[in-house]
Design an enzyme around this catalytic site. Sequence first.
Site, mmCIF file in Angstrom:
data_model
loop_
_atom_site.group_PDB
_atom_site.id
_atom_site.type_symbol
_atom_site.label_atom_id
_atom_site.label_comp_id
_atom_site.label_asym_id
_atom_site.label_seq_id
_atom_site.Cartn_x
_atom_site.Cartn_y
_atom_site.Cartn_z
ATOM 1 N N TYR A 145 -55.525 -54.301 -48.331
ATOM 2 C CA TYR A 145 -54.710 -54.992 -47.338
ATOM 3 C C TYR A 145 -54.112 -56.236 -47.992
ATOM 4 O O TYR A 145 -54.817 -56.978 -48.662
ATOM 5 C CB TYR A 145 -55.574 -55.396 -46.144
ATOM 6 N N ASP A 240 -54.093 -59.720 -55.655
ATOM 7 C CA ASP A 240 -54.257 -60.323 -54.344
ATOM 8 C C ASP A 240 -55.684 -60.842 -54.258
ATOM 9 O O ASP A 240 -56.621 -60.087 -54.007
ATOM 10 C CB ASP A 240 -53.959 -59.312 -53.235
ATOM 11 N N LYS A 273 -57.466 -67.985 -47.667
ATOM 12 C CA LYS A 273 -58.856 -68.129 -47.215
ATOM 13 C C LYS A 273 -59.571 -69.361 -47.811
ATOM 14 O O LYS A 273 -59.332 -70.449 -47.324
ATOM 15 C CB LYS A 273 -59.598 -66.816 -47.418
HETATM 16 C C1 LIG Z 1 -56.905 -61.899 -45.390
HETATM 17 C C2 LIG Z 1 -56.134 -61.222 -46.421
HETATM 18 C C3 LIG Z 1 -54.732 -61.282 -46.467
HETATM 19 C C4 LIG Z 1 -53.909 -61.866 -45.360
HETATM 20 O O1 LIG Z 1 -54.151 -63.227 -45.161
HETATM 21 P P1 LIG Z 1 -53.783 -63.880 -43.739
HETATM 22 O O2 LIG Z 1 -54.040 -65.332 -43.956
HETATM 23 O O3 LIG Z 1 -54.677 -63.233 -42.733
HETATM 24 O O4 LIG Z 1 -52.352 -63.577 -43.471
HETATM 25 C C5 LIG Z 1 -54.089 -60.749 -47.563
HETATM 26 N N1 LIG Z 1 -54.773 -60.157 -48.555
HETATM 27 C C6 LIG Z 1 -56.110 -60.069 -48.543
HETATM 28 C C7 LIG Z 1 -56.820 -59.430 -49.696
HETATM 29 C C8 LIG Z 1 -56.835 -60.573 -47.465
HETATM 30 O O5 LIG Z 1 -58.161 -60.430 -47.439
#
Ligand SMILES: *Cc1c(COP(=O)(O)O)cnc(C)c1O
Length: 432
Positions: A145, A240, A273
């Site tokens: 994701y 990511d 995060k």
């Molecule tokens: C949480 C998450 C996102 C999205 O971040 P948001 O602040 O919720 O938009 C993107 N990539 C990864 C791997 C994530 O865990």
Amino acid sequence: MPATDRNAELFERAQRVIPGGVNSPVRAFRAVGGTPRFVTRAQGAYFWDADGRRYIDYIGSWGPMILGHGHPAVLEAVQQAAADGFSFGAPTEREVELAEAIIAQVPSVEQVRLVSSGTEAGMSAIRLARGATGRSRIVKFEGCYHGHADALLVKAGSGLATFGHPTSAGVPPEVVQHTTVLPYNDVAQLEAAFAEHGREIACVMIEPIAGNMNFVRASVPFMTRLRELCTRHGALLVFDEVMTGFRVALGGAQSVYARLIPGFRPDMSVFGKVIGGGMPLAAFGGSRDVMSQLAPLGPVYQAGTLSGNPVATACGLATLKEIARPGFFDALADRTRSLVAGLAAAAREAGVPLVGDSEGGMFGFFFARELPQDYPAVMATDKDRFNRFFHGMLERGVYLAPALYEAGFVSAAHGADDIAATVDAAAAALRA
Ligand SMILES: *Cc1c(COP(=O)(O)O)cnc(C)c1O
């Protein structure tokens, strides 16, 4: 067990004015059933619901709360920053300090831009990769994701040559026609995709340790091959690290792979995060060369009214300062490993197949005999058992992620006693 009255009342009220009663779908407990707990406050490793019940918190706002809730140094930094002003729309020194703090820990990143969410960071990184390479195609992996940008809400089509299909209504097929979705950890399909599309690929985006399908590591041979293929074909490798950055290690998952693969580094990285410490803050970065393609220096547009927000940067900076203390990650990793080992021991005792894994302060466990290596394997683990276990733990005051495809998080505030209480709860829940 029925939810307490106040949670149920609030959920009913919420559903009248908010779609599904929540502002992010997973909070609605649809995967596990039951009534979501409305949180009133949190401290350290715990939060309390609307009925005054305490839970040991293993989601930590889905990762950001690595120090636990209400860490005194972070709280003070936020309070001071708030008193100085919420937002200016002009640059501040703290933005520079946070950029420096990120770069200091992540050698592949020479420059970063701050934004407000992981979604925004991922979406901007894709645009930048396309702008910098002059190519359109992006490659992602099933089960990863990267936020909810249109071009990334895609699942694999049937057969390698076909285009991906949108996973959300409202995403036109034309918008995802440049997105290729491949199975995670599958070297042969990766090679085939590069053989066919190599010259069109702007970037490959990956969760190096995938936390949005519970906890699945990219294998070392897969990551090695991915790096080679990106380099050979001129595609950018985008890590990511919204979840793994400053969470699995101070240098993120890329520092873990750099230990295993000599000279390894991604071309671009996306953070979120932990770097916001619980405030809306995220970032994307890479080499000075690539980053200078961004406006106002280059032709790739990207902007944000609240980007680099002074209160959020204060929170992120204070958080990064605490986690950079010597020994922080060793202690966190030990604690997290002890949790996973405790869960596995409790399951063995109860005769229930369970496997788990962790890195730094991030963990996962599966009701299965072997660690899954890709998304179909994750989804083939025992969902009914997971859901019963989730509710068994919730009844016993332990709040796990309410879906089997989500990772878990331990904070520095989780003491040995919290881990022991969690393992006791697990033993009882598994017996039941
Ligand atoms: C949480 C998450 C996102 C999205 O971040 P948001 O602040 O919720 O938009 C993107 N990539 C990864 C791997 C994530 O865990």
